[in-house]
Design an enzyme around this catalytic site. Structure first.
Site, short mmCIF file in Angstrom:
data_model
loop_
_atom_site.label_atom_id
_atom_site.label_comp_id
_atom_site.label_asym_id
_atom_site.label_seq_id
_atom_site.Cartn_x
_atom_site.Cartn_y
_atom_site.Cartn_z
N SER A 231 -42.94 -30.46 -62.00
CA SER A 231 -43.18 -31.83 -61.57
C SER A 231 -41.85 -32.48 -61.14
O SER A 231 -41.20 -31.97 -60.23
CB SER A 231 -43.87 -32.60 -62.69
OG SER A 231 -44.44 -33.78 -62.21
N ASP A 454 -53.81 -31.33 -57.15
CA ASP A 454 -52.82 -31.98 -58.01
C ASP A 454 -52.73 -33.48 -57.68
O ASP A 454 -52.39 -33.84 -56.55
CB ASP A 454 -51.45 -31.33 -57.83
CG ASP A 454 -50.45 -31.72 -58.90
OD1 ASP A 454 -50.49 -32.87 -59.36
OD2 ASP A 454 -49.63 -30.87 -59.27
N HIS A 482 -52.73 -31.08 -62.65
CA HIS A 482 -51.30 -31.12 -62.36
C HIS A 482 -50.65 -29.80 -62.74
O HIS A 482 -50.81 -29.31 -63.85
CB HIS A 482 -50.69 -32.28 -63.16
CG HIS A 482 -49.24 -32.54 -62.87
ND1 HIS A 482 -48.70 -32.46 -61.61
CD2 HIS A 482 -48.22 -32.89 -63.70
CE1 HIS A 482 -47.42 -32.76 -61.67
NE2 HIS A 482 -47.10 -33.01 -62.91
#
Length: 513
Positions: A231, A454, A482
């Site tokens: 991320s 996502d 995610h």
């Protein structure tokens, strides 16, 4: 009105939601036991003379209290361009390779910005790196500057954070009264951060954190940086590659972020990502007997809009007396959308809200905010603000009607709750970051993972990042939620493990379903 800066890609993306609902998040590192020995000789070749005292330091590792883990601290300059501005300490944890013969160090970052890498590696190692990686690498977690135990950004105590995150401002949404109250709230928060953070706010940036990673590489004795970033951690790794392309080893970026995307466009993209994830949730929800909605997906989305409007007008009291308004309910929805495994909790939460029960919605929102039993387990939400306000330049787009219109057209359900006064307008440290493509010429292949569904790091950004990098290799995971690695897909896991262990570059256009 401005679009919210990029939301935190918090640890919900890595740690299962069941941990939050059982009240288990992070604890402090136990007191260190006797030393277990020094690191290899630091790598100082080609380092500027002014930085040699930092790059040349020798580490002493001490047992962290759990088998296979040891800890140390690394001293870094606050300002790499002017080391005379003072120092700060970086907290580091290592899980030693189980083979006893490591390929080297594998630095990791779980996201945020603001999630503790020390806590994540210590508490959730198996979700960060599988047994293949832990066998052959010393897995390294660290708290980036401003985070956790590394010169943390400190703003409010628990009561102050409760008021900042949960209190409902006066006035109707979008009114001058409400916006003035929100602007004051942001200014008071910024002032508290400035007063309580020991002067570090100007130095809390992704560029400086990336330079810290190069310092860690050197003092760990590694010629090249091997890295697995999740991320926001992908943006941190991308930034490192742009600064030090020749020092990149094997790098995997899960949930790629487009470094060229302006803050407003990034905020819109993320809003659209969560809107689309909501639609996917609704399609699944309508097939379950406990779904609180009926009809088509469009019907369900319209009904959710009505629920949010109703809660906005008449907040629900939670078990501890806090009031659940629409903003907190949106936070709970966002928290659940990080993984499709969390969708059952979201069905329960929304059913409860429709019946006047805010308890599960508060559990979800508290998980997102790192709140357990009235206490905040980390400073993620405070460090998040520090990084975003310095990383994203001011676009001067306040009250830009085109941005607001685009948001409302593309994400009609979440749009009303994605708009508000610029949270960074009162921030005491000026923005120093830029938004531009990073190509990292001269680097080896860099593997970028993108998940088609996502919501937090939209797939289009992973595509863009892989295309910008001179040696970018995109691996596509067709799925919801995610991130992609260590989510149960053998295709993705093998592609990552084979590259990090053997250097086998994934096939061009690899799609994992």
């Amino acid at each position: 009105m401005s679009v919210r800066r990029r939301l935190a890609a918090v640890v919900a993306g890595i740690v299962g939601l069941s941990l939050a609902l059982s009240g288990c998040l992070y604890a402090q590192i136990p007191p260190m036991a006797p030393a277990v020995g020094p690191s290899p000789a630091p790598q100082t070749e080609g380092i500027d003379a002014a930085l040699l005292p930092y790059y040349g330091q020798t580490l002493t590792w001490t047992d962290c209290g759990s088998a296979g883990f040891d800890c140390t601290t690394v001293t870094a300059p606050r300002d790499y361009s002017d080391p005379s501005q003072g120092e700060l300490s970086l907290a580091v944890i290592r899980h030693r390779a189980t083979s006893g013969q490591p390929l080297g160090s594998l630095l990791t970052n779980p996201g945020g910005p603001g999630v503790s890498g020390v806590s994540t590696v210590r508490d959730s190692l198996s979700l960060v790196a599988d047994e293949t990686l832990t066998k052959d690498y010393d897995v390294i977690g660290f708290d980036p500057r401003g985070v956790g135990q590394s010169a943390p950004v400190t703003c409010y105590d628990a009561a102050g954070m409760d008021a900042f995150l949960y209190d409902i401002p006066p006035g109707a949404r979008g009114s001058d009264e409400r916006n003035a109250a929100l602007e004051k709230r942001q200014a008071d928060f910024a002032q508290a951060c400035q007063q309580n953070s020991d002067g570090i706010l100007p130095y809390v940036s992704t560029e400086n954190a990336a330079r810290d990673m190069d310092l860690l590489r050197a003092v760990l004795g590694d010629e090249k940086l091997n890295y697995l970033g999740f991320s926001y951690g992908s943006f941190l790794g991308t930034t490192y590659a742009g600064l030090f392309p020749a020092r990149v080893g094997r790098m995997v970026l899960d949930g790629g972020i487009d470094p060229s995307l302006p803050g407003s466009a990034s905020g819109i993209a993320q809003a659209v990502g969560f809107e689309n994830a909501l639609r996917a949730f609704m399609a699944d929800c309508l097939e379950n007997s406990d779904c609180p909605f009926t009809g088509s997906v469009d019907d369900a989305m319209n009904d959710l809009s009505s629920v949010l409007e109703r809660v906005d007008a008449r907040p629900l009291a939670g078990p501890d007396g806090r009031q659940l308004g629409a903003d907190t309910l949106v936070t709970s929805i966002v928290a659940a959308l990080y993984s499709d495994q969390n969708w059952p909790y979201l069905r329960i939460a929304l059913s409860g809200v429709q019946n006047g029960d805010a308890s599960v919605a508060f559990q979800l929102a508290d998980f997102y905010n790192g709140r357990v039993d009235g206490k905040y387990q980390d400073n993620t939400m405070q460090a998040l603000r520090a990084y975003n306000c310095v990383d994203y330049p001011d676009e001067g787009d306040e009250n830009n009607p085109q941005i607001e219109q685009e948001l409302r057209e593309k994400a009609p359900v979440v749009a009303p709750y994605w708009l508000g006064p610029d949270a960074c307008e009162a921030w005491p440290a000026p923005p120093t970051g830029t938004r531009e493509a990073i190509t990292a010429p001269g680097s080896p292949p860099i593997v970028v993972l993108g998940t088609t569904g996502d919501p937090a790091t939209p797939y289009a950004e992973a595509q863009a990042l892989a295309g910008q990098l001179s040696q970018g290799v995109l691996v596509t995971y067709v799925g919801e939620g995610h991130l992609a690695y260590n989510k149960g897909n053998d295709c993705v896991n093998s592609a990552v493990d084979d590259y990090l262990i053997d250097g086998t570059v994934p096939a061009a256009g690899l799609r994992c379903e």
